[in-house]
Design an enzyme around this catalytic site. Structure first.
Site, mmCIF file in Angstrom:
data_model
loop_
_atom_site.group_PDB
_atom_site.id
_atom_site.type_symbol
_atom_site.label_atom_id
_atom_site.label_comp_id
_atom_site.label_asym_id
_atom_site.label_seq_id
_atom_site.Cartn_x
_atom_site.Cartn_y
_atom_site.Cartn_z
ATOM 1 N N HIS A 119 0.942 -1.165 0.026
ATOM 2 C CA HIS A 119 -0.030 0.007 -0.194
ATOM 3 C C HIS A 119 0.747 1.383 -0.271
ATOM 4 O O HIS A 119 1.977 1.216 0.741
ATOM 5 C CB HIS A 119 -0.978 -0.156 1.150
ATOM 6 C CG HIS A 119 -2.134 0.873 1.191
ATOM 7 N ND1 HIS A 119 -1.898 2.189 1.452
ATOM 8 C CD2 HIS A 119 -3.302 0.661 0.686
ATOM 9 C CE1 HIS A 119 -3.221 2.772 1.200
ATOM 10 N NE2 HIS A 119 -4.160 1.974 0.750
ATOM 11 N N ASP A 122 -7.887 -5.894 0.178
ATOM 12 C CA ASP A 122 -8.315 -6.505 -1.004
ATOM 13 C C ASP A 122 -7.816 -7.923 -1.017
ATOM 14 O O ASP A 122 -8.378 -8.814 -1.732
ATOM 15 C CB ASP A 122 -7.749 -5.879 -2.298
ATOM 16 C CG ASP A 122 -8.394 -4.652 -2.725
ATOM 17 O OD1 ASP A 122 -9.762 -4.433 -2.223
ATOM 18 O OD2 ASP A 122 -7.976 -3.799 -3.192
HETATM 19 N N1 ACO Z 1 3.969 -7.783 -4.082
HETATM 20 C C1 ACO Z 1 5.549 -7.773 -4.676
HETATM 21 N N2 ACO Z 1 6.359 -6.791 -4.240
HETATM 22 C C2 ACO Z 1 5.543 -5.502 -4.148
HETATM 23 C C3 ACO Z 1 4.189 -5.444 -3.951
HETATM 24 C C4 ACO Z 1 3.446 -6.893 -3.990
HETATM 25 N N3 ACO Z 1 2.016 -6.761 -3.841
HETATM 26 N N4 ACO Z 1 3.753 -4.155 -3.660
HETATM 27 C C5 ACO Z 1 5.116 -3.459 -3.640
HETATM 28 N N5 ACO Z 1 5.930 -4.194 -3.738
HETATM 29 C C6 ACO Z 1 7.422 -3.836 -3.996
HETATM 30 C C7 ACO Z 1 7.700 -3.355 -5.460
HETATM 31 O O1 ACO Z 1 8.189 -4.298 -6.283
HETATM 32 C C8 ACO Z 1 8.968 -2.370 -4.992
HETATM 33 O O2 ACO Z 1 10.126 -3.148 -4.865
HETATM 34 P P1 ACO Z 1 11.606 -2.506 -5.000
HETATM 35 O O3 ACO Z 1 11.635 -1.372 -4.213
HETATM 36 O O4 ACO Z 1 12.572 -3.601 -5.023
HETATM 37 O O5 ACO Z 1 11.268 -1.954 -6.614
HETATM 38 C C9 ACO Z 1 8.356 -1.841 -3.705
HETATM 39 O O6 ACO Z 1 7.630 -2.969 -2.983
HETATM 40 C C10 ACO Z 1 7.914 -0.793 -3.471
HETATM 41 O O7 ACO Z 1 6.613 -0.870 -4.551
HETATM 42 P P2 ACO Z 1 6.067 0.368 -5.440
HETATM 43 O O8 ACO Z 1 5.218 -0.261 -6.321
HETATM 44 O O9 ACO Z 1 7.236 1.511 -5.631
HETATM 45 O O10 ACO Z 1 4.890 1.002 -4.286
HETATM 46 P P3 ACO Z 1 3.764 2.063 -4.599
HETATM 47 O O11 ACO Z 1 3.381 2.765 -3.458
HETATM 48 O O12 ACO Z 1 3.947 2.704 -5.915
HETATM 49 O O13 ACO Z 1 2.642 1.044 -5.147
HETATM 50 C C11 ACO Z 1 0.615 -0.593 -4.649
HETATM 51 C C12 ACO Z 1 1.378 0.455 -4.032
HETATM 52 C C13 ACO Z 1 0.173 -0.240 -6.118
HETATM 53 C C14 ACO Z 1 -0.652 -0.571 -3.910
HETATM 54 C C15 ACO Z 1 1.663 -1.681 -4.712
HETATM 55 O O14 ACO Z 1 1.861 -2.192 -3.328
HETATM 56 C C16 ACO Z 1 1.095 -2.947 -5.482
HETATM 57 O O15 ACO Z 1 0.958 -2.967 -6.604
HETATM 58 N N6 ACO Z 1 0.287 -3.856 -4.667
HETATM 59 C C17 ACO Z 1 -0.513 -4.828 -5.453
HETATM 60 C C18 ACO Z 1 -1.864 -4.268 -5.831
HETATM 61 C C19 ACO Z 1 -2.853 -4.067 -4.809
HETATM 62 O O16 ACO Z 1 -2.896 -5.032 -3.698
HETATM 63 N N7 ACO Z 1 -3.456 -3.049 -4.747
HETATM 64 C C20 ACO Z 1 -4.619 -2.413 -3.695
HETATM 65 C C21 ACO Z 1 -3.979 -1.486 -2.986
HETATM 66 S S1 ACO Z 1 -5.397 -1.351 -1.677
HETATM 67 C C22 ACO Z 1 -6.647 -0.253 -2.498
HETATM 68 O O17 ACO Z 1 -6.316 0.135 -3.400
HETATM 69 C C23 ACO Z 1 -7.725 -0.406 -2.080
#
Ligand code: ACO
Length: 383
Positions: free
Chosen positions: A262, A320
């Site tokens: 998140h 989620d």
């Molecule tokens: N699985 C594996 N790795 C992850 C995940 C995940 N679900 N989420 C983040 N990471 C990792 C990324 O690969 C990144 O790693 P790195 O630094 O080695 O490159 C690091 O964590 C940071 O990730 P970002 O994408 O930069 O974080 P951001 O804050 O931009 O994204 C998000 C947040 C989009 C929610 C992300 O965590 C994600 O894609 N999660 C999966 C989708 C999801 O569950 N979305 C629902 C969110 S809640 C809602 O909207 C109701």
């Protein structure tokens, strides 16, 4: 040439406004709507009261509650044209696309959609809160070639949604579960969809235009669509004994595990904790084999992910991750998860529109141009 400014990609860490609607404490895993803790509201209130609270900044008196719920009940039914459109789209379109189109159509039935005077904005928002669950339920019915069920005004708002979808009046536990999901999804500060709603509202486009924008934004799997994507991942895992291997390989392949991570929560999402606890409670109510299997996968995936990425990278389960299995307890099809999110989030979107228009300023950020300038134009025949 001037120096490149600091760019906050994805607006990470950027404050865009002040708001008194909700507070998300991402470090401590806390959430308040208008100062009330999400745990208190989820366990003790109901969606109608929570919506009133979000929209008006205070809990309703008995009289205010009764007037508010009366409006929701009176406005739940859909115009024939909207039903027809849902029926036409149902066999081939995703329910989120249907939700976006049908919500947008509602503007046709508002005699003065651009009017932002006095209480009219609030009134339009209440109409949308009333009708969006009916759109989601009608979509579910028409996908299965079943007939439309109009609202039952003797039921609560979210229990009525389940009734319109299934044709059966839900029992107390099912009513509690669906209401829980409506409450937990009602509001969450300036997330992607709420921000997009405000971008549209900031141009003084109407409430229907802003809502349609929000629905489009919520669809994506990085945002609201993660509930459906997480369940699809659990189904791909299939056998609970396959959980660890599946996740290990997905992470090695640099895939995202849906329902984890998140932008703001760097600890356990408090909404996820609540859904998890009700999911565990459902085990005492003779759940289906499917739900038992999903719960095993969920618990094994949760342990593995939190051991691996929780403390090291701040990646914890979000709402989620548990939503899908809880919806399956109620027998709801995965394609309807995100439309339910829309129906619930309308209260938060509405509250933000009302608040933003008190002090409106068009949203117009900047981007740093990296292309050339003064390129000589060559007519098409000479290229
Ligand atoms: N699985 C594996 N790795 C992850 C995940 C995940 N679900 N989420 C983040 N990471 C990792 C990324 O690969 C990144 O790693 P790195 O630094 O080695 O490159 C690091 O964590 C940071 O990730 P970002 O994408 O930069 O974080 P951001 O804050 O931009 O994204 C998000 C947040 C989009 C929610 C992300 O965590 C994600 O894609 N999660 C999966 C989708 C999801 O569950 N979305 C629902 C969110 S809640 C809602 O909207 C109701």
């Amino acid at each position: 040439m001037s120096e490149k400014p600091v760019i906050n990609y994805g607006l990470e860490g950027v404050y865009v406004d002040e708001s008194s609607i909700s507070k998300v404490d991402g470090q401590n895993g806390k959430l308040w709507y208008r100062g009330y803790s999400i745990e208190d509201l989820a366990n003790r209130s109901n969606f109608e009261e929570v919506s009133y609270l979000l929209l008006n900044g205070k809990l309703p008196s008995k009289k205010e509650y009764s007037e508010f719920t009366k409006k929701l009940k009176e406005r739940g039914d859909l115009p024939e044209e909207v039903k027809d459109t849902i029926r036409v789209m149902a066999p081939t379109a995703h329910p989120m696309d249907i939700m976006r189109t049908a919500a947008s159509m509602l503007v046709m039935f508002d005699k003065d959609p651009s009017n932002r005077d006095g209480d009219t904005t609030m009134d339009k928002v209440i109409t949308l809160i009333a009708k969006l669950p009916t759109i989601a339920a009608a979509t579910g019915r028409f996908r299965e070639k079943k007939s439309y069920i109009p609202p039952d005004t003797t039921l609560g708002h979210s229990a009525n949604f389940l009734y319109m979808l299934t044709g059966k009046k839900p029992n107390d536990f099912e009513s509690k579960l669906i209401d829980l999901m409506f409450i937990l999804h009602a509001e969450h500060s300036t997330n992607a969809s709420t921000f997009s709603v405000l971008v549209t509202a900031s141009t003084l486009a109407d409430v229907y235009a802003a809502t349609t924008t929000g629905i489009g934004t919520l669809k994506g799997p990085l945002h609201g669509g993660a509930d459906e994507a997480a369940l699809s991942m659990m189904n791909a895992i299939g056998d609970p004994n396959n959980t660890e291997k599946y996740i290990e390989e997905a992470l090695e392949g640099k895939q995202r595990i849906m329902g984890f991570g998140h932008r703001v929560y760097k600890t356990y999402d408090p909404r996820a904790k609540l859904v998890r606890s009700y999911l565990e409670e459902s085990l005492t109510k003779e759940p289906s084999d499917e739900v038992k299997r999903l719960l095993q996968i969920v618990l094994r995936a949760e342990k593995m992910m939190t051991d691996k990425l929780g403390k090291t990278k701040g990646i914890w389960p979000n709402i989620d991750f548990f939503a899908g299995p809880l919806y399956r307890v109620m027998g709801i099809d995965a394609h309807l998860f995100t439309p339910i999110f829309v129906a619930s989030r309308m209260s938060g979107w509405g509250a933000h529109i009302v608040e933003y228009w008190h002090n409106n300023k068009i949203v117009r950020p900047l981007e740093w141009y990296t292309g050339p300038v003064d390129v000589p134009y060559v007519p098409i025949d000479e290229r």
